[in-house]
Design a protein around this motif. Structure first.
Motif, mmCIF file in Angstrom:
data_model
loop_
_atom_site.group_PDB
_atom_site.id
_atom_site.type_symbol
_atom_site.label_atom_id
_atom_site.label_comp_id
_atom_site.label_asym_id
_atom_site.label_seq_id
_atom_site.Cartn_x
_atom_site.Cartn_y
_atom_site.Cartn_z
ATOM 1 N N PHE A 28 -10.499 -18.783 -2.088
ATOM 2 C CA PHE A 28 -11.218 -17.913 -1.161
ATOM 3 C C PHE A 28 -10.454 -17.863 0.165
ATOM 4 C CE2 PHE A 28 -15.096 -16.900 1.451
ATOM 5 C CZ PHE A 28 -15.349 -15.689 0.854
ATOM 6 N N VAL A 70 -17.554 -13.365 -16.282
ATOM 7 C CA VAL A 70 -18.715 -14.232 -16.480
ATOM 8 C C VAL A 70 -19.620 -13.692 -17.584
ATOM 9 C CG1 VAL A 70 -20.840 -14.984 -15.382
ATOM 10 C CG2 VAL A 70 -18.679 -15.300 -14.223
ATOM 11 N N VAL A 73 -27.104 -1.040 -8.645
ATOM 12 C CA VAL A 73 -27.626 -2.367 -8.995
ATOM 13 C C VAL A 73 -27.483 -2.676 -10.475
ATOM 14 C CG1 VAL A 73 -29.287 -2.666 -7.141
ATOM 15 C CG2 VAL A 73 -29.948 -1.418 -9.177
ATOM 16 N N TYR A 122 -25.301 -5.667 -11.387
ATOM 17 C CA TYR A 122 -25.891 -6.934 -10.968
ATOM 18 C C TYR A 122 -27.072 -7.289 -11.864
ATOM 19 C CZ TYR A 122 -23.007 -6.519 -6.841
ATOM 20 O OH TYR A 122 -21.942 -6.415 -6.001
ATOM 21 N N LEU A 141 -25.762 -8.599 -15.065
ATOM 22 C CA LEU A 141 -25.244 -9.956 -14.868
ATOM 23 C C LEU A 141 -26.390 -10.961 -14.853
ATOM 24 C CD1 LEU A 141 -22.984 -11.951 -14.105
ATOM 25 C CD2 LEU A 141 -23.340 -11.302 -11.732
ATOM 26 N N ALA A 142 -27.437 -10.623 -14.102
ATOM 27 C CA ALA A 142 -28.574 -11.535 -14.006
ATOM 28 C C ALA A 142 -29.188 -11.743 -15.388
ATOM 29 C CB ALA A 142 -29.605 -10.981 -13.029
ATOM 30 N N LEU A 151 -26.977 -13.888 -17.666
ATOM 31 C CA LEU A 151 -26.919 -15.304 -17.300
ATOM 32 C C LEU A 151 -28.232 -16.024 -17.570
ATOM 33 C CD1 LEU A 151 -24.718 -15.334 -14.111
ATOM 34 C CD2 LEU A 151 -24.177 -16.120 -16.394
ATOM 35 N N PRO A 155 -26.601 -18.483 -20.542
ATOM 36 C CA PRO A 155 -25.973 -18.989 -19.310
ATOM 37 C C PRO A 155 -24.461 -19.195 -19.406
ATOM 38 C CG PRO A 155 -27.958 -20.216 -19.825
ATOM 39 C CD PRO A 155 -27.688 -19.338 -21.001
ATOM 40 N N VAL A 164 -24.419 -24.285 -5.680
ATOM 41 C CA VAL A 164 -23.630 -23.514 -4.721
ATOM 42 C C VAL A 164 -24.083 -22.060 -4.809
ATOM 43 C CG1 VAL A 164 -21.332 -22.848 -4.001
ATOM 44 C CG2 VAL A 164 -21.713 -25.088 -5.012
ATOM 45 N N ARG A 181 -31.148 -22.487 -15.447
ATOM 46 C CA ARG A 181 -30.386 -22.955 -16.609
ATOM 47 C C ARG A 181 -28.879 -22.857 -16.387
ATOM 48 N NH1 ARG A 181 -31.865 -19.436 -21.262
ATOM 49 N NH2 ARG A 181 -30.383 -20.650 -22.469
ATOM 50 N N THR A 182 -28.485 -22.208 -15.304
ATOM 51 C CA THR A 182 -27.049 -22.010 -15.105
ATOM 52 C C THR A 182 -26.495 -23.045 -14.141
ATOM 53 O OG1 THR A 182 -27.498 -20.488 -13.310
ATOM 54 C CG2 THR A 182 -27.184 -19.526 -15.466
ATOM 55 N N ILE A 215 -19.903 -22.194 -11.828
ATOM 56 C CA ILE A 215 -19.526 -20.824 -11.484
ATOM 57 C C ILE A 215 -20.592 -19.832 -11.961
ATOM 58 C CG2 ILE A 215 -18.136 -20.538 -13.576
ATOM 59 C CD1 ILE A 215 -17.018 -19.073 -10.297
ATOM 60 N N PHE A 216 -21.294 -20.190 -13.025
ATOM 61 C CA PHE A 216 -22.327 -19.285 -13.546
ATOM 62 C C PHE A 216 -23.506 -19.206 -12.588
ATOM 63 C CE2 PHE A 216 -19.885 -20.761 -17.145
ATOM 64 C CZ PHE A 216 -19.554 -19.557 -17.740
ATOM 65 N N ILE A 223 -23.195 -19.700 -9.358
ATOM 66 C CA ILE A 223 -22.667 -18.929 -8.228
ATOM 67 C C ILE A 223 -22.811 -17.433 -8.500
ATOM 68 C CG2 ILE A 223 -20.585 -18.378 -6.916
ATOM 69 C CD1 ILE A 223 -19.619 -21.186 -7.279
ATOM 70 N N MET A 224 -22.396 -17.031 -9.716
ATOM 71 C CA MET A 224 -22.430 -15.597 -10.044
ATOM 72 C C MET A 224 -23.860 -15.088 -10.161
ATOM 73 S SD MET A 224 -19.404 -14.670 -9.888
ATOM 74 C CE MET A 224 -19.618 -12.982 -10.447
ATOM 75 N N ALA A 225 -24.742 -15.904 -10.723
ATOM 76 C CA ALA A 225 -26.129 -15.459 -10.884
ATOM 77 C C ALA A 225 -26.779 -15.253 -9.521
ATOM 78 C CB ALA A 225 -26.913 -16.483 -11.697
ATOM 79 N N LEU A 258 -25.205 -14.657 -6.785
ATOM 80 C CA LEU A 258 -24.549 -13.481 -6.210
ATOM 81 C C LEU A 258 -25.260 -12.210 -6.666
ATOM 82 C CD1 LEU A 258 -21.758 -12.317 -4.859
ATOM 83 C CD2 LEU A 258 -21.281 -11.797 -7.228
ATOM 84 N N ALA A 259 -25.580 -12.166 -7.960
ATOM 85 C CA ALA A 259 -26.213 -10.973 -8.514
ATOM 86 C C ALA A 259 -27.547 -10.709 -7.837
ATOM 87 C CB ALA A 259 -26.405 -11.135 -10.021
ATOM 88 N N PHE A 260 -28.361 -11.735 -7.703
ATOM 89 C CA PHE A 260 -29.679 -11.510 -7.099
ATOM 90 C C PHE A 260 -29.548 -11.165 -5.620
ATOM 91 C CE2 PHE A 260 -30.983 -13.842 -10.897
ATOM 92 C CZ PHE A 260 -31.950 -12.967 -11.351
ATOM 93 N N GLN A 290 -27.076 -9.653 -4.184
ATOM 94 C CA GLN A 290 -26.568 -8.284 -4.029
ATOM 95 C C GLN A 290 -27.632 -7.245 -4.406
ATOM 96 O OE1 GLN A 290 -24.084 -8.737 -1.926
ATOM 97 N NE2 GLN A 290 -22.890 -7.163 -2.932
ATOM 98 N N MET A 291 -28.517 -7.613 -5.341
ATOM 99 C CA MET A 291 -29.602 -6.683 -5.662
ATOM 100 C C MET A 291 -30.516 -6.508 -4.462
ATOM 101 S SD MET A 291 -30.763 -7.125 -9.590
ATOM 102 C CE MET A 291 -30.354 -8.770 -10.085
ATOM 103 N N TRP A 302 -23.150 -10.630 0.494
ATOM 104 C CA TRP A 302 -22.722 -11.931 -0.025
ATOM 105 C C TRP A 302 -21.723 -12.632 0.874
ATOM 106 C CZ3 TRP A 302 -17.728 -13.261 -1.582
ATOM 107 C CH2 TRP A 302 -16.815 -12.211 -1.667
ATOM 108 N N GLY A 354 -21.024 -16.460 1.944
ATOM 109 C CA GLY A 354 -19.690 -17.050 1.851
ATOM 110 C C GLY A 354 -19.325 -17.744 3.152
#
Lengths: 232, 288, 329, 387
Positions: free
Chosen positions: B101, B232, B266, B269, B272-273, B276, B280, C57, C107-108, C111-112, C114-116, C118-120, C122-123, C241, C245
């Motif tokens: 990053f 992912v 959206v 996203y 993705l949600a 996961l 997962p 995270v 359950r995640t 990195i999973f 983190i991404m999950a 991120l998704a919420f 960003q929504m 996001w 960060g």
């Protein structure tokens, strides 16, 4: 052939091996025995370079391999069959074997045909994925794969673990056959009878040190040592 | 909404999927083998575009840029590997994410210093400038080239991975690095080669995308999120996952844009949600 | 697990005194900077309790903060509710949002997770970005600050507002420290270290993680209320996001799992940004290099490193604190 | 630019702290805060506006008279507001100029209004800023989102375009631009038969939208895109070889980006408040000076910065010496600048200016702008503005 002197090694902050000495003769079968958790597997992992040597020296065929990376040690002719067998499930049986074969094999090296002749069971499974094999087949493949590297020494970590008696018998015969061919073998084993039947020399390990050393015949008669170090 | 409309949208979706694939495959292979989450992958994509633009400006040839930019990017990747990546390999995903990053920030400003803040464009090759008739529709030739490039890389990688010794070595190392090394495979060298290959693909994606998308200083950061989502959703570290993920996202964004535009922002996203929560580890996680 | 050691208490008090002095004796802009630090520090504390203790995270902490800020702003500025109830509703919205995210992502891991998140996040960002009623990306204004004149405080005075912010920062820290020291915090750390073992002990780990996220949402919400009242204006920028960060950078820079570290990190990052941007437009690269250096230097962060040295010097008390940086490395 | 200014300030600050303050109190100079993005997506706009602003002051030979304090808004509303507060309270500027993004302007609006420090908006086009949310202290010399697009709506309808498909990014400015166009186009008898808003900043592939737009069978496509999105859009429009003509807000084919767009930009017809090829003495002189100083063609953003400085100097000349007098003078500024005659409308404080309809054409191997028509003195409706 494989000489270990004052070897120390371990994981993270815990030291497991506290000065191990061993000498493995060419063409012999050497068994390393001991109770659970005394450091036998750590010893093997250190030998093949998966764990760094903290102190001491490993000489293999007159070459100092103490600081070599795992792959280089393997290329010197040290083959390893781990306790968990570690068959590549994503690869077919054929690929598992081919993967180990040297690009430039030496004279009289183990070829695919030799290996398959030695383990006929594998032949009909050649195109199966590694994850489809039974426990016994996995062990055969693990040994076969090790042989494909054309080793000078074969290092086996508990080859009988979790296998049915009939399979153990098969493995025993295979190893006996290898011994007859002059293969040097270092064997870690829980099964005393298996080890006694196969090995020439035996080292007993306790708390990261070699506490007893002798021929398998001597050990067979030394019940005191057996009960003290192996709990038999 | 006749058939040709759907064919056009299908091709659009394919084109976008292939672009995503070129990017995500490098990221996922690096993760699968090195267990390294390299967020700076997106910066290498940006470098591919900018270097491509400069090479094209100097040589006057798109194709020179097309071949040279990935090489330069690989060189940058190699430097990164020896300065940072290699020593971060065992440092855990959290530290890897943070270091890379940080690299994104560094690359962002390097590009601003070198190329300025104004968005730049790259002209595609003259030979691919027009449209081509395919399946009864006229479609931009360059976009077809991207589709072909993506499919070509996909097929090559599949062949190499599935049919060659080095492919077997890579798959074995992905599954069990220690065992692969114990069989005499020089895993470090393999890692480095795969890392370089991943970087080359990122650079290739950058220079290939430049004629369609403009080069901006934020292109790395904006592509990072969709790429990560692809990887992912598909399952980190697996080739099949990257393919499935790119195709799903490419098609969903394209058809989402056409059919439910107000939700298209959206849609990704949300997917993705859902993935996961439901799985997962992604749809097709790598073994190991 | 969290321990309020002497070193942490001293550092916390020193940091607060420093901020108070900086605001009191510095220029006008110093107060702006201090409020910026306060908002970022509270957000980072909130993230630290998730990431440092629970190993979660998250990249939706900006959204958690933003939901509270929007909740407050909508109730007060758009619907004309009184300020305090509006703030409570804002905080409640953040708690619900965070708890829900925590629950569905329970359950995640890694990195999973983190991404999950991120998704919420960003929504939520997209929701406010697209809302025409709320001014979309332009946001809306008309927000006012708490009227504390009955206790003699003029909140529109920037210095008074800064002091109030410092008090809230202290409250956020204290609350988080108490919760992390309690059985709840220990269980959270236990889940992080070995989730299966905690399950075997009969802990509903998913629910526990969700509760931790909800609590984190409450703390982040405090930052959101301050942010809305500080600028008297609100826009979706808060939820994007990269805000999360930035909070993560602050946590790492200061020291993960220390709660004091985030405050130190926020001070360092904000001051660094302002100082460097006086000389160059390329301060992003500098921040990036600092981040890389921090991780390469062991990843303990500035405060974590000090604590590490301090503990080495006073080995006698070694049982008290163990830098969390190691666990997460 | 900022670097030099800040380095200079730094050196002065370090070595001559005392003397510097003495000088600044001794002369009756005007302190201007330039509030612009120098990092982030809009950094290039911020730089262009700064260049125009500094050129105007230099050209007039009045650099001694104006102290410029530069602050970076990063295109983040809270940062913009914080920097505005700094300029007002700490630097005690007499006037603020700049502001690129409407979000930043929105965040600053109440503060500016209450602190009564005049703000010269040099870009942000939010209609509300000179409409519903107008303020006697906010004067805009750039454009309003409606101002650019309304004339194009009427013009297209009057010139035989009957149906239109619109596209724009899905954010506030995008909606305002398209709404203004649609209103004028429909009022003049045209019909918008399809409209789509693309996710802002996320859309990389316009292919699906272009395919949709073409399939709608409209006479033309009208779009608003700026910056990197404009380049993407125009190039992708070109690559699809779409027969439906492309119209747009002039930012679409701004001289800043037209080179990157290449041949695809040829034939795109758009409306804007400034065109570099404008054939007037003022513009020619401006371009000559700009090129001499920066060795590049000015964009509309540079002109906005230039005019912000011209308006400021005019207000000073009319007796503006401090915040209050500058605020009262700025709405009465009128002169002929590079973009033609312009004045501030005291009813809204928005600029009244010509809008040019132009084509991007290839001439002597280079892309350039050809003015097709001029809609003179476009003035925004009062639209709820109460001063």
């Amino acid at each position: 052939m494989l000489k270990v002197s004052s070897l120390e090694s371990g994981y993270g902050e815990t030291q497991v091996l506290h000065g191990v000495d061993m000498d493995i003769r060419k063409g012999s079968v050497h068994a390393l025995l001991g109770r659970n958790g005394v450091g036998k597997s750590t010893m093997l992992k250190t030998l093949i370079g998966q764990l760094p040597v903290r102190r001491g020296r490993i000489t293999f065929q007159e070459t100092d391999i103490t600081a070599l990376p795992s792959y280089a040690i393997a290329r010197h002719g040290m083959a390893y069959v781990p306790e968990t067998r570690d068959i590549f499930g994503a690869l077919t049986v054929r690929e598992n074997l081919q993967l180990a074969s040297r690009l430039a094999p030496s004279e009289g090296a183990w070829s695919m045909q030799d290996t398959l002749a030695f383990f006929p069971n594998l032949e009909k499974r050649l195109n199966n994925g590694g994850h489809q094999l039974s426990g016994g087949e996995q062990q055969m493949l693990a040994i076969g794969r090790a042989l494909m590297t054309d080793p000078n020494i074969l290092i086996l970590d508990e080859p009988t673990e979790g296998l049915a008696p009939i399979i153990i018998q098969q493995i025993f015969e295979k190893l006996l056959a290898l011994k007859a061919r002059g293969m040097t073998i270092l064997l870690v084993e829980q099964n005393l009878h298996f080890a006694l039947g196969l090995a020439d020399d035996i080292s007993l390990m306790s708390r990261g040190e070699i506490v007893w050393h002798g021929t398998s015949e001597t050990l067979a008669h030394d019940t005191a040592a057996q009960s003290r170090w192996l709990g038999v | 909404m006749d058939l040709s409309f759907w064919i056009l949208q299908f091709l659009n979706a394919m084109q976008y999927s292939m672009l995503l694939f070129l990017l995500s495959i490098g990221l996922t292979v690096i993760f699968g083998l090195l267990h390294f989450v390299n967020l700076a992958h997106a910066s290498l994509y940006m470098m591919g575009a900018y270097i491509g633009i400069s090479v094209a400006a100097m040589t006057g040839s798109f194709w020179a840029a097309f071949f040279l930019a990935p090489m330069f990017v690989t060189l940058i990747g190699a430097v990164l590997y020896f300065t940072l990546i290699d020593r971060m390999r065992t440092a855990g995903p959290m530290n890897q994410v943070l270091v890379t990053f940080g690299l994104i920030f560094v690359f962002l400003d390097l590009v601003r210093m070198g190329w300025g803040d104004i968005a730049l464009g790259l002209d595609g090759p003259a030979s691919l400038s027009g449209t081509t008739r395919l399946l009864g529709v006229d479609y931009p030739a360059y976009r077809l080239f991207i589709i072909a490039l993506g499919l070509g890389v996909m097929a090559t990688m599949w062949l190499v991975l599935a049919r060659t010794q080095i492919g077997a070595m890579i798959r074995a190392s992905v599954e069990n690095t220690n065992m692969a090394a114990a069989l005499g495979i020089n895993v470090s060298k393999l890692f480095f080669l795969v890392f370089c290959f991943g970087c080359a693909l990122a650079g290739l994606a950058g220079v290939a995308a430049a004629p369609i998308l403009s080069a901006t200083t934020t292109m790395g950061i904006t592509i990072l999120i969709p790429t990560l989502i692809v990887v992912v959703i598909g399952g980190l570290g697996s080739l099949e996952g990257a393919i499935v993920g790119s195709v799903i996202i490419g098609f969903m964004e394209t058809f989402g844009a056409v059919m439910i535009p107000s939700f298209s922002a959206v849609l990704t996203y949300a997917l993705l949600a859902v993935v996961l929560i439901w799985r997962p580890q992604g749809l097709i996680p790598a073994r190991g | 697990m969290f321990y309020q050691t002497k070193l942490r208490s001293i550092t916390l008090i020193a940091a607060l005194i420093f901020l108070a002095c900086y605001a009191s004796f510095g220029s006008y802009f110093a107060r702006e900077i201090v409020v910026e630090i306060i908002i970022l520090a509270i957000l980072a504390i909130s993230l630290d309790l998730c990431a440092g203790f629970g190993g979660m995270v998250s990249l939706c902490h900006g959204a958690m903060m933003g939901v509270a800020a929007y909740g407050f702003a909508i109730m007060s500025a758009k619907l004309g509710w009184p300020l305090f109830p509006s703030a409570l509703i804002g905080l409640f919205a953040a708690v619900v949002f965070s708890g829900l995210v925590g629950w569905v992502t329970s359950r995640t891991n890694g990195i999973f997770f983190i991404m999950a998140t991120l998704a919420f996040g960003q929504m939520a960002y997209t929701f406010f970005f697209k809302s025409r009623w709320l001014g979309g990306d332009d946001g809306f204004g008309g927000i006012s600050r708490f009227d504390l004149s009955m206790i003699g405080l003029e909140t529109n005075d920037s210095l008074v507002f800064t002091y109030i912010g410092l008090v809230i920062l202290l409250l956020a820290y204290g609350l988080t420290a108490i919760v992390m020291r309690s059985g709840f915090g220990r269980t959270l750390s236990g889940i992080h270290v070995n989730e299966d073992r905690m399950k075997a002990l009969g802990v509903n780990t998913a629910a526990h993680r969700a509760k931790a996220m909800a609590f984190s949402g409450f703390i982040a919400g405090l930052a959101g209320i301050i942010a809305a009242q500080h600028t008297l204006y609100i826009s979706p920028e808060l939820l994007i996001w990269t805000t999360s960060g930035e909070a993560l950078i602050v946590v790492i820079l200061g020291g993960l799992g220390t709660l004091v570290g985030p405050i130190i990190g926020a001070i360092l990052l904000v001051l660094m940004k302002h100082e460097i941007s006086n000389y160059t437009d390329y301060w992003h690269a500098f921040i990036g290099l600092v981040l890389i250096f921090t991780v390469l230097a062991g990843g303990r962060g500035v405060f974590g490193q000090i604590e590490y040295w301090f503990n080495k010097l006073t080995q006698k008390h070694q049982s008290t604190t163990k830098p969390h940086g190691d666990d997460h490395a | 630019m900022k670097n030099i200014a800040t380095k200079l300030a730094l050196v002065t600050g370090l070595c001559l702290n005392l003397g510097f303050t003495m000088i600044s109190t001794a002369s009756a100079e005007t302190k201007v805060g330039l509030l612009l993005p120098y990092t982030g997506t809009y950094a290039s706009l911020g730089n262009a506006i700064t260049e125009g602003f500094e050129l105007a002051i230099e050209e007039a030979g009045r650099t001694e008279e104006f102290t410029i304090v530069i602050e970076d808004t990063e295109m983040k509303p809270p940062v913009g507001l914080a920097k505005a507060r700094k300029l007002v309270y700490q630097d005690e500027v007499d006037v603020i100029a700049g502001v690129v993004s409407s979000g930043v302007l929105g965040a600053m609006r109440d503060f500016i209004h209450q602190s009564q420090v005049p703000l010269i908006v040099a870009n942000a086009g939010n209609n509300l800023a000179t409409g519903e949310n107008c303020s006697p202290y906010i004067v805009r010399v750039s454009f309003s989102n409606g101002q650019i697009n309304r004339p194009m709506g009427t013009w297209l309808s009057e010139n035989g375009v009957k149906t239109i498909y619109t596209l724009a990014p899905d954010y506030a400015a995008g909606h305002q631009m398209i709404d203004a166009f649609t209103e004028a186009f429909t009022a003049a008898g045209g019909e918008v038969i399809g409209s789509e808003f693309t996710p802002f900043g996320q859309t990389k592939d316009f292919g699906p939208y272009l395919t949709n737009a073409q399939a709608s069978g409209a006479d033309g496509i009208f779009v608003f895109y700026a910056g990197g999105e404009a380049i993407n859009f125009v190039k992708q429009y070109g690559s699809f070889n779409i027969k439906t003509p492309l119209y747009g807000s002039g930012f679409l084919t701004s001289p800043l980006y037209v080179e990157a767009e290449g041949d695809a930009a040829i034939g795109v017809r758009a409306s804007l408040h400034y065109i570099p090829t404008l054939d007037t003495a003022e513009n020619k002189a401006f371009i000559k000076a700009f090129q001499a100083k920066y060795n590049t063609m000015p964009s509309e953003y540079a002109v906005q910065g230039y005019d912000a400085a011209l308006a400021l100097m005019a207000a000073v000349d009319n007796g503006g010496v401090d915040r209050a007098t500058l605020a009262s003078q700025l709405p009465h500024v009128s002169y002929v600048g590079p973009r033609g005659p312009l004045e501030i409308d005291p009813a809204t404080n928005n600029i009244v200016q010509n809008i040019y309809i132009y084509d991007t054409v290839m001439e002597n191997g280079a892309l350039t702008q050809k003015i097709i028509d001029t809609v003179p003195a476009v003035r925004d409706d009062v639209a709820g503005c109460q001063m």
